[in-house]
Design a protein around this motif. Structure first.
Motif: not given
Length: 936
Positions: A665-667, A428, A670
């Motif tokens: 916040s971008y995953s 990550n 996701g």
């Protein structure tokens, strides 16, 4: 020697240690002719150590190495999805399987496998036979599934951790004695082996239940007595699935073995045969060790000038195996001199795994507490930078002694962290990238193990470090809650003792490095290198910059909206209570159910196990579709309540006090299709179909002198469907720039375009978009609030007009059932593990498989546009702020708005090229204004 009293059997879990040896070593461990032999090298060292230093209850009199024969066993016949989510072995590991069998025979050790049974079943049967014959057995493995056998003359030994496993260790692992392990596993299931278990029940809860009720059968028989409603419902509803899980996890102790214990007697290796094998494998170090032990001359193995040969990494294999996680060498760097030693080592290696420890998960507010580094498996270091006095918030605020000043540490690390010749490895990496960027360091280049896992395994498992470590390294990392606690009593990481933090943080870097060594070589063999290198990794700095930029939100606008929503909710409550004929709490599902189904006698009332009627959105939508006003008004009330609580109230709290902006916040991982997910706050799910939802966008504003510019792909998923399903009529309509919804309505309902009504067009639009998601007549009836029969008629007519869509759906499902995945046009694999399942979940799996190539391709297109965008607008006073599915939002000086819109439009419309040539054009609509609502 006949096996009997006083005999001791050692059983080596060969299949498990092939994989562990493979993942423990650096990539590119090959012979001079290019044959990969890294796993063989690790396996041979494990076997030799066992033969010369065997652990357990006693010296082995009998020994065998046990392998899995194939993936198909009696368990896959019971449950076809058993181990279905396990990836195929890496290409460079497959040729090593037969070599490990050859190695076992070369060491003169019995090599065992049995069709239709797993290695665990063979070991369970042999262990039982050994005990019944009056002897004892040690199983050389760390596999938790084998722990059910421990006790009564059977123990285990983990050679990687040099750890004995007896009843006490089993209890520590499962919370129950060995004889209850099967019961606990039946409840908890196993995500690695795809054993279903009881949904939502983990090991701890399972252990508590078995401790309370004694055994699984008693628990299931008395499940109705359990006080917790959710737990009770889970056990009652999933009893058959739990019993199936028990059949899957219970090891066979009566496998039909074609050999006896007597045939497993320990035999000395034949020096000539063994050394010839080691020579053929080019294992120089092990050849010398074996020759010395057997007191014969060591063979001469020539160096190779070509490949990075096996011998070059053989010492590394020994070093890695000598440093399992339990015995890893983790150090704390407290001065610049020692940090210099590490930066020199990083330069020598050319890569480093790096991780940061901070005070918060919010990268925009987190303080940097420490940095961990690793360049060799089993070797890592932690640099404490911001640890403070006391174990809690009241223990003082002064920095602890023995820490390098933050600025000095970053200056020392800057040359390697920004050196384009040194690869930085993270899990990550976007989080760490932002932390370093806030301190003036832009990390480049880098690899991200989370994104590698996503590229290879989308749809099969999660991509968090702990899950990956357990799955691929058979190691459970230290949980963060063990350091900081949980809930209101939790402390921040800067209050953790440095020695405790060192073990935790260094382990993270160590795990990350080992995962990278496992994943990196697999990317080419899994044909996902392009996806990872062009769609996943390059997106990290783009998203990080967007997240750090944030967007301005007008607090006063939000406050006024919250007040307006509160008034509208009150008016709706009054209307609803009027329709009900009595006052009641509209927000109470129980009271609402009583009004709808007891008082008003509406159809469809079903009580759950708690005795209350179900009043979920699906129930209310069905009633609203039949023309009932009260449930329709409740749906409206719930929508307004959600807008107020989720957005107008919460967004005010999300404004960063330092920047005055909201930072989402971008995953990247996701969604399995590649769609980005937004959180903290979620800015992608703001409803735009209602006037109230659209108004929320008015609160997102541009600063003085600037405007917001929105660019949105027009019907991109329908365009991709027209291309993938090859629908000439739709393709022509898109090329001609027609109103696609009006055209569809005209085709379906035989209505000329000049006589099209808005209602007919609305219905065609709902069908167009619904088909992409595999909508049913039932679902469409809810969306349009029309009877189900009428909705199904619309869908049937749609497929008659566009038969290619039905064909695409059928072919896609067939492909998924055969391959286990579907693909986007850009090569992204989306796995479909439930596609062949039976029961109610099967329909969902098929719909997901149909939609995934379309939604995934659209997601890939906008990713490609985002990755190209920074370079395209670098000379403009503009910043890319948000991505919301098919839309990009920019902040730009007003004088450059038109130029930005033109350039961004060109990038977005050309994003598919040159990788994919679509048969329909991509078109982008643009707008600008002082706020988001005006720009869109």
């Amino acid at each position: 020697m006949a096996f009997g009293k006083g005999c001791h059997l050692h059983l080596i879990d060969g299949s498990a240690y092939i994989f562990r040896a493979y993942h423990a070593l650096p990539p590119l461990t090959r012979k001079s002719d290019g044959l990969p032999v890294g796993a063989v090298a690790g396996f041979c060292n494990i076997l030799w150590n066992e033969l010369t230093q065997g652990k357990g209850k006693g010296t082995a009199t009998h020994i065998a190495v046990v392998f899995d024969h194939s993936a198909r066993t009696f368990r896959t016949e019971l449950y076809p999805l058993y181990k279905a989510n396990r990836p195929e072995p890496p290409e460079d590991l497959r040729p090593q399987f037969p070599l490990t069998r050859d190695a076992t025979r070369a060491f003169n050790v019995a090599c065992l496998e049995l069709p239709n049974y797993e290695a665990d079943d063979i070991m369970a049967t042999l262990a039982r036979m050994a005990v019944q014959a009056g002897g004892t057995c040690t199983i050389i493995s760390s596999d938790k599934d084998l722990m059910q056998l421990v006790g009564g003359g059977i123990d285990m030994h983990d050679p990687m951790k040099d750890r004995h496993i007896g009843p006490d260790e089993v209890f520590e692992k499962f919370g129950v004695p060995p004889e209850k392990v099967v019961d606990v596993q039946s409840l908890a299931g196993d995500s690695v082996d795809n054993v279903p278990g009881a949904p939502g029940i983990g090991l701890k809860t399972a252990a508590l239940l078995i401790q309370e009720y004694g055994d699984l059968d008693t628990l299931l028989a008395r499940a109705g007595e359990i006080k917790q409603p959710k737990r009770r419902e889970t056990l009652v509803d999933n009893a058959d699935q739990i019993r199936l899980s028990r059949d899957l996890v219970t090891l066979k102790t009566d496998a039909p073995l074609p050999f006896t214990l007597d045939e497993l007697e320990v035999r000395q290796p034949e020096p000539e045969k063994l050394l010839q094998f080691l020579t053929d494998m080019e294992f120089r170090t092990l050849s010398k060790r074996v020759a010395d032990k057997l007191k014969v001359a060591a063979p001469v193995i020539a160096e190779s000038k070509g490949y990075e040969v096996a011998g070059a990494h053989e010492e590394k294999a020994l070093e890695t195996q000598a440093l399992p996680f339990d015995h890893a060498a983790y150090e704390c760097i407290r001065d610049l001199a020692r940090l210099q030693v590490w930066t020199d080592r990083i330069r020598e290696r050319g890569y480093v795994a790096v991780d940061t420890e901070t005070t918060s998960l919010d990268e925009m507010r987190a303080e940097l507490v420490g940095i961990s580094l690793s360049v060799d498996p089993g070797h890592a270091a932690y640099i404490p930078l911001g640890h403070r006095q006391g174990g809690d918030l009241f223990g003082g605020n002064a920095l602890l002694e023995g820490q390098i000043p933050l600025a000095e540490a970053l200056d020392a690390l800057r040359p390697v962290l920004t050196d384009p010749a040194i690869l930085k490895i993270g899990q990550n990496m976007k989080y760490d990238w932002k932390i370093f960027a806030r301190h003036g360091l832009r990390i480049t280049p880098f690899d991200d193990t989370m994104l590698m896992s996503s590229a290879m395994q989308a749809g099969l498992n999660g991509h968090g470090m702990d899950e990956l470590s357990e799955k691929y390294l058979s190691h459970r990392p230290i949980p963060i809650k063990d350091l900081i606690g949980s809930g209101k009593s939790a402390i921040t990481f800067d209050r953790v003792a440095i020695d405790t933090a060192t073990r935790y943080a260094a382990e993270d870097a160590d795990v990350t490095l080992r995962l990278w060594q496992a994943f990196k070589p697999q990317l080419p063999s899994r044909h996902v290198t392009t996806v990872y290198e062009t769609l996943e990794r390059p997106l990290v700095p783009v998203l990080a910059d967007m997240e750090m930029a944030g967007i301005t939100v007008d607090r006063q606008v939000l406050s006024r909206m919250s007040g307006a929503f509160a008034q509208k909710m009150a008016a709706l409550e009054e209307e609803i209570q009027g329709l009900a004929g009595q006052p009641f709490n509209v927000g109470s599902p129980k009271q609402l159910g009583e009004i709808l189904f007891d008082k008003m006698q509406l159809p469809g009332g079903e009580k759950g196990k708690t005795g209350a009627y179900g009043t979920g959105a699906d129930v209310l939508e069905d009633l609203a579709a039949e023309g009932h006003a009260l449930p329709a008004r409740v749906l409206d009330w719930r929508q307004i309540a959600k807008l107020k609580s989720t957005y107008t109230d919460t967004l005010q709290e999300a404004i960063n006090p330092e920047t005055g902006r909201v930072h989402t916040s971008y995953s990247i991982t996701g969604a399995v299709t590649g769609r980005l997910a937004s959180s903290d706050p979620n800015l992608q799910n703001i409803p735009v179909r209602t006037e109230e939802g659209r108004r929320i966008r008015e609160a997102f504003v541009a600063p003085p002198g600037k405007v917001l510019v929105s660019l949105d792909y027009s019907q991109i998923e329908l365009r991709i469907l027209a291309h993938i399903a090859d629908i000439p009529a739709l393709q022509k309509a898109f090329r001609d720039g027609l109103d696609i919804h009006a055209m569809t309505a005209s085709e379906m309902f035989n209505v000329p375009l000049d006589q099209m009504t808005s209602e007919i067009r609305r219905r065609a639009k709902a069908i167009n978009f619904g088909v992409i998601y595999g909508i049913s007549g039932f679902g469409l009836s809810r969306n349009l609030r029309i009877p189900k029969a009428e909705a199904q008629g619309f869908i049937d007519r749609y497929f008659e007009r566009f038969p290619g869509i039905k064909e695409y759906m059928s072919e896609t499902v067939k492909f998924a059932q055969e391959k286990g995945y579907v693909q986007t046009l850009f090569g992204r694999k989306i796995h479909t593990p439930e596609i062949n399942a039976k029961g109610p979940g099967a329909g969902f799996a098929r719909r997901a498989a149909i939609n995934a190539p379309i939604q995934g391709t659209a997601a890939d297109v906008i990713r490609r546009a985002m990755i190209r965008m920074p370079k395209a607008i670098a000379d403009l006073p503009a910043t890319m702020l948000l991505q919301v599915h098919d839309e990009l939002l920019f902040e730009v000086e007003e004088s450059a708005a038109d130029t930005l819109a033109q350039r961004a439009k060109e990038v977005m419309e050309g994003a598919a090229h040159p990788a994919v040539h679509l048969k329909v054009p991509l078109t982008v609509d643009s707008g600008k204004g002082p706020n988001w609502a005006a720009a869109h």
